[in-house]
Motif scaffolding. Structure first.
Motif, mmCIF file in Angstrom:
data_model
loop_
_atom_site.group_PDB
_atom_site.id
_atom_site.type_symbol
_atom_site.label_atom_id
_atom_site.label_comp_id
_atom_site.label_asym_id
_atom_site.label_seq_id
_atom_site.Cartn_x
_atom_site.Cartn_y
_atom_site.Cartn_z
ATOM 1 N N UNK A 43 48.015 45.320 38.144
ATOM 2 C CA UNK A 43 47.367 46.284 39.051
ATOM 3 C C UNK A 43 45.909 46.523 38.646
ATOM 4 N N UNK A 44 45.637 46.535 37.343
ATOM 5 C CA UNK A 44 44.247 46.677 36.890
ATOM 6 C C UNK A 44 43.428 45.452 37.273
ATOM 7 N N UNK A 45 44.059 44.270 37.229
ATOM 8 C CA UNK A 45 43.375 43.044 37.630
ATOM 9 C C UNK A 45 42.963 43.126 39.093
ATOM 10 N N UNK A 46 43.811 43.705 39.936
ATOM 11 C CA UNK A 46 43.508 43.819 41.368
ATOM 12 C C UNK A 46 42.204 44.583 41.569
ATOM 13 N N UNK A 47 41.990 45.624 40.781
ATOM 14 C CA UNK A 47 40.783 46.449 40.935
ATOM 15 C C UNK A 47 39.509 45.707 40.539
ATOM 16 N N UNK A 58 37.234 43.365 49.604
ATOM 17 C CA UNK A 58 37.872 42.777 50.786
ATOM 18 C C UNK A 58 39.148 42.009 50.456
ATOM 19 N N UNK A 59 39.265 41.508 49.234
ATOM 20 C CA UNK A 59 40.455 40.733 48.880
ATOM 21 C C UNK A 59 41.469 41.545 48.075
ATOM 22 N N UNK A 82 39.839 35.210 45.360
ATOM 23 C CA UNK A 82 40.705 35.354 46.520
ATOM 24 C C UNK A 82 42.054 34.705 46.207
ATOM 25 N N UNK A 83 43.066 35.040 46.990
ATOM 26 C CA UNK A 83 44.370 34.420 46.832
ATOM 27 C C UNK A 83 44.992 34.215 48.209
ATOM 28 N N UNK A 84 45.915 33.286 48.268
ATOM 29 C CA UNK A 84 46.592 32.982 49.514
ATOM 30 C C UNK A 84 47.826 33.873 49.670
#
Length: 100
Positions: free
Chosen positions: A20-24, A29-30, A78-80
């Motif tokens: 979750x920290x990585x997401x931030x 936009x991604x 970005x990721x798919x």
């Protein structure tokens, strides 16, 4: 009264928090795509293995750490998102709103 968590439970929760920290750290936009990716993978992996199968859980933790290290790289921006992930999210939203 809360129950004490096992070492494996603590490891899984620590890996989830790290994800979750990585997401931030990703572009704004991604971030929703990364968040869905993390939530979906944790959910599907957790439901695919028995809580008593310690060896499988340890394997998934090791695999998750390696995958997370790759996604933590600044070059990954970005990721798919698969159709299955989108459908899963829609079904979760639908069941959440009907239960409220």
């Amino acid at each position: 009264m809360s129950l004490r968590k096992s070492g494996l439970q603590k490891e899984v929760l620590a890996l989830y928090r790290r994800a979750l920290r990585m997401v931030r750290t990703k572009p704004v936009l991604t971030q929703p795509k990364f968040l869905l990716f993390v939530r979906y993978n944790f959910h599907t992996q957790a439901s695919s293995v028995s809580p008593r199968n310690v060896a499988a859980i340890e394997h998934l933790i090791r695999r998750g750490r390696r995958q997370l290290e790759m996604y933590e790289q600044p070059s990954v921006r970005d990721c798919q998102i698969s159709r299955a992930m989108s459908d899963w999210e829609q079904s979760r939203r639908g069941s959440w709103t009907t239960s409220q």
